[in-house]
Structure formats: structure tokens, C-alpha cells
Write an enzyme that holds these catalytic residues in place. Sequence first.
Site, PDB file in Angstrom:
ATOM      1  N   VAL A  14      31.233  41.013  48.018  1.00  0.00           N
ATOM      2  CA  VAL A  14      32.029  39.796  47.880  1.00  0.00           C
ATOM      3  C   VAL A  14      31.901  38.920  49.122  1.00  0.00           C
ATOM      4  O   VAL A  14      31.797  37.689  49.016  1.00  0.00           O
ATOM      5  CB  VAL A  14      33.504  40.136  47.606  1.00  0.00           C
ATOM      6  CG1 VAL A  14      34.343  38.869  47.534  1.00  0.00           C
ATOM      7  CG2 VAL A  14      33.629  40.915  46.299  1.00  0.00           C
ATOM      8  N   LYS A 105      43.844  44.094  47.406  1.00  0.00           N
ATOM      9  CA  LYS A 105      45.043  44.344  46.596  1.00  0.00           C
ATOM     10  C   LYS A 105      45.756  45.641  46.994  1.00  0.00           C
ATOM     11  O   LYS A 105      46.970  45.725  46.920  1.00  0.00           O
ATOM     12  CB  LYS A 105      44.700  44.341  45.102  1.00  0.00           C
ATOM     13  CG  LYS A 105      44.161  45.617  44.491  1.00  0.00           C
ATOM     14  CD  LYS A 105      42.678  45.810  44.716  1.00  0.00           C
ATOM     15  CE  LYS A 105      41.837  44.793  44.000  1.00  0.00           C
ATOM     16  NZ  LYS A 105      40.376  45.067  44.119  1.00  0.00           N
ATOM     17  N   GLU A 129      44.431  35.037  46.228  1.00  0.00           N
ATOM     18  CA  GLU A 129      44.125  34.821  44.815  1.00  0.00           C
ATOM     19  C   GLU A 129      43.146  35.859  44.278  1.00  0.00           C
ATOM     20  O   GLU A 129      43.283  36.351  43.158  1.00  0.00           O
ATOM     21  CB  GLU A 129      43.556  33.422  44.601  1.00  0.00           C
ATOM     22  CG  GLU A 129      43.281  33.082  43.142  1.00  0.00           C
ATOM     23  CD  GLU A 129      44.554  33.005  42.306  1.00  0.00           C
ATOM     24  OE1 GLU A 129      44.680  33.827  41.368  1.00  0.00           O
ATOM     25  OE2 GLU A 129      45.406  32.159  42.591  1.00  0.00           O
ATOM     26  N   GLY A 134      40.092  38.643  39.902  1.00  0.00           N
ATOM     27  CA  GLY A 134      38.840  37.992  40.261  1.00  0.00           C
ATOM     28  C   GLY A 134      38.931  36.484  40.163  1.00  0.00           C
ATOM     29  O   GLY A 134      39.738  35.840  40.829  1.00  0.00           O
ATOM     30  N   GLY A 187      26.606  49.498  37.771  1.00  0.00           N
ATOM     31  CA  GLY A 187      27.332  48.895  38.878  1.00  0.00           C
ATOM     32  C   GLY A 187      28.753  48.488  38.564  1.00  0.00           C
ATOM     33  O   GLY A 187      29.409  47.817  39.358  1.00  0.00           O
ATOM     34  N   GLU A 190      32.370  52.636  40.852  1.00  0.00           N
ATOM     35  CA  GLU A 190      31.974  53.160  42.153  1.00  0.00           C
ATOM     36  C   GLU A 190      31.483  54.605  42.017  1.00  0.00           C
ATOM     37  O   GLU A 190      31.735  55.278  41.010  1.00  0.00           O
ATOM     38  CB  GLU A 190      33.171  53.119  43.112  1.00  0.00           C
ATOM     39  CG  GLU A 190      33.762  51.747  43.323  1.00  0.00           C
ATOM     40  CD  GLU A 190      32.870  50.850  44.147  1.00  0.00           C
ATOM     41  OE1 GLU A 190      31.964  51.368  44.835  1.00  0.00           O
ATOM     42  OE2 GLU A 190      33.070  49.618  44.090  1.00  0.00           O
ATOM     43  N   ASP A 201      44.064  51.110  40.764  1.00  0.00           N
ATOM     44  CA  ASP A 201      43.632  49.738  41.039  1.00  0.00           C
ATOM     45  C   ASP A 201      44.456  48.747  40.215  1.00  0.00           C
ATOM     46  O   ASP A 201      44.968  47.749  40.743  1.00  0.00           O
ATOM     47  CB  ASP A 201      42.139  49.587  40.718  1.00  0.00           C
ATOM     48  CG  ASP A 201      41.653  48.160  40.866  1.00  0.00           C
ATOM     49  OD1 ASP A 201      41.444  47.720  42.009  1.00  0.00           O
ATOM     50  OD2 ASP A 201      41.483  47.472  39.829  1.00  0.00           O
ATOM     51  N   LYS A 205      47.541  45.798  41.406  1.00  0.00           N
ATOM     52  CA  LYS A 205      47.595  44.409  40.950  1.00  0.00           C
ATOM     53  C   LYS A 205      48.913  44.123  40.227  1.00  0.00           C
ATOM     54  O   LYS A 205      49.511  43.058  40.415  1.00  0.00           O
ATOM     55  CB  LYS A 205      46.407  44.131  40.027  1.00  0.00           C
ATOM     56  CG  LYS A 205      45.054  44.287  40.717  1.00  0.00           C
ATOM     57  CD  LYS A 205      43.904  44.264  39.720  1.00  0.00           C
ATOM     58  CE  LYS A 205      42.579  44.540  40.396  1.00  0.00           C
ATOM     59  NZ  LYS A 205      41.463  44.641  39.420  1.00  0.00           N
TER      60      LYS A 205
END
Length: 454
Positions: A14, A105, A129, A134, A187, A190, A201, A205
Site C-alpha cells: 500500500v 485498523k 479512511e 479500502g 494473493g 496472507e 480483521d 473494523k
Amino acid sequence: MKRMQIGLIGCGTVGEGVARILMEQKELIKNRLGMELILKKVADTDTTKKRSVTFDKGVFTTDASEILNDPDIDVVVEMVGGTGFARKAILQALDSGKHVVTANKKLLALEGNTLFAKAARNSVTIAYEASVGGCMPVIKTLRENLVANHISAMTGILNGTCNYILSEITRLGLSFDEALSQAQQKGFAEADPTLDIEGFDAAHKLAIISAIAYGMEIDFEGVYVEGISRIEPLDILYADQFGYRIKLLAISKNHEDAIEARVHPAMIPVDSLLSQVGGSVNALSIFGDCTGEMMLYGHGAGMMPTASAVVADLADIARDIKREDGGRLPALGYPASNIRRIPVLPISEIRTHYYFRISAADQPGVLSKVSGVLARYNISIMSVHQKERHASDAVPLVFMTHKAKEADVRQALAEIRALPEIGSDPVLIRIEDPGTNGRDESQNKTGQPSASCL
């Protein structure tokens, strides 16, 4: 023309995307903002990685302190992730009077209350954001676009890895391990996918957006979390026969004096919008009293979609700097004095519909025993299905229930598991209909109780 100087810490996937946008879209951004964004310094310890951008001499460094200690840098972009070095870097940036942009996050879910308070004391901004959804503007939508709405509920697919795995199991009949391996090869997952497939995860969020939606402190510890590793193709098949899809859902409901906040696999009707969200895409359905239901949809991860959200945060900070009125928008959308502590309901207190799959010996009377246990705990059966046995002597019994209390369900399943005729732990999947916005329903999708069994 004013200039805003940026230091980027972390030039992985990123971070590289952020650098690309700032360099390749430099003129477009300048024309839109009336201000120039300068990528002054990029720090990363990996000097061998081949990147799609070439930095001018002196821009790239392996020492993040060159960014944190540079008085000319206005904004630090943290793209390292985790809660160790990233936390220290953000704290140092805030203490130095620098604004911060992050997609972290996990750190925000665990320590956002502290970090936002420090930013406010130092009159700087933490923009985040990209931490949720994303490229979907989830944070901006909740803090700004829906400012006039009382948010009653949010239901979303907030993890692309899980959504891809479940989509492939549904589409191709793969096992969980096969679908995970395929996700890793492409991809989407992970090498260590634990945070994704165990639901953490998505829970990070959900904790963040629940705080924004309801004006409460971030409470990650209150979020119930359950992953997708126990979902089997057989459950996907049954769900399809009943008219449902299985998704890992992040669910938040506002009960005024308390909220629900939970992440777990759930069956949702095939005709709902969320059931159509496939692959690695994310989506969030939001219920506002003025807007009704609305849904955001887009790539929840990936180099350029996430980097786009990071640069959008940089643009907001640049506009504040240009007007010299930084801090226009509180971190969680409410002034700190109006942020409340709202309790999160324990999972034992929720009421919803349920799917149970029980592996039972093929013997007379087993169904009546199981039904008797459910009845003792006030769990009303909507339908029951029994399939023929396959390789073993066990047969799957599948129950769909009317709304029941989670605590009763847990106790009933524990008692059922103790029966000598039951061969393994029962599988439990909650059934949700995002379109009902929490309204109680006593009938199934056709409007009538059903029984298809034996």
C-alpha cells in the site's frame, strides 16, 4: 501556491501505491486542491524490493527518524501496520505536531481512544479512511454524509479473504483448505491468514465504525468474534437448498442503551444485496432513519484502492491546512465531550434464527431426543432435514429454528453433544436478513412454517 510536505513510513504494497499516486497524479491533485503535495521522504528497511516507482536522490531512507524529526514535514503517513513500531511512530509524530494518516485498523481498534485524544490535545489530525473498507468511503460516509441520520444498524462483508474463500467453496465445492490455498496463491490471503479467517480483521473494523455510528468509545473487547474455518461444503449446500448464502458478516445494531457488535458466519437470503457480493470485494449496508438502507461496495484491499483512500485523507488535511482551520472534523465524528460509553451486549443475549447441523447415529428415536432438548430450552423448530448416510454410520440432521436466545442455544447444543448417539460437535450458523434491519420475524421466507424431514 501552498505546499504540504509528506513523510511516508512503510513502502510495502500500500505504501508503494501511495507513493505512485502522489508522484503520478501530482498535477491532477494540485489542480483539484489548489495546493501542492510533496512526498519529501520515504522510509523503509527493505532496500532490495523492486518497486514500481523511482525516487529522487535523498528521498528514500531506511531511518524513519529522518521523517519523524524533520520539522518541515507536515504529515506522516504510517503504512507499517501492527501495534509495535507503528504505535511509537504515530505517538512521536503527534507529539511533534504532525498530522498522521494511517490504515492501521488493528492499532486503532485497540488504542484509538488514546491516540485520538492525544491528537486532539495537540491540535492535529489522525485520518484513517483506509482502515475500513479500502476504497469504500465508509468513514467519510458515517462522519459526514450521514450526520443527520440516527444509525440503527450496519451489516457488512468487511474481509475480502473470507469472502473469497466462501465464494469459491460455494462456486466450486472446494474444501475450506483448498479454497484457502487458492486464495493464498492469488494473493488474497496472507501466509499466516489467522487474523482474516478467524474474524479478527473484520472485528477491528466493526469496532471502529460502531464508535463512529453511535457516538461511543471504541470497544474492540466487546465485539464477539467467530471465524469461518468450520464451514464445510455440506453447509454451503444446505444453505443453497434453503435459499441462503453463507457470508462472514460484521453486524452492529443500536439498541440505544446497548449495542450488538458481532462478527461470525451467517446465512443471508440469496435475494439480499449482500449475498450477491462475491470474490474479494467488500460491502457495507447502513440503515439511517432519513436515508433508509444504503450500501457501499468496493475493493476492501489492494495496492491502488487502499492507496486512493490514503491520498483522499491527505487531501482533506491539505484543505484544512490551506484554510488554517485544522481539526474541522472530530476523529470519531462527535466532539470528545459527547462520546459515550455504551455497553456492548454479550453474544449470549442476542436473539436470531439458527441453523444446526448434527451428526447422529442412524437409530430410531434420535430425532425425538434432539427435538426434546431443543423444546426444553424454548427453541422452536422451523424445519428439519435428514439426509442419507454416506461413508459412516452417522447421518446429518439439519435444523432451522425460529428466533431464539443465544444462551439457550448454547446450553441446548451442549446437552445434545452429550447424547451417546451424537458423533461430533454440532455446527451452528446464525441466520440474518440484513433487509429486515433487526425486525422480528416469526415465519420463514415463504411466510409459513415448514417441515421437510425424514
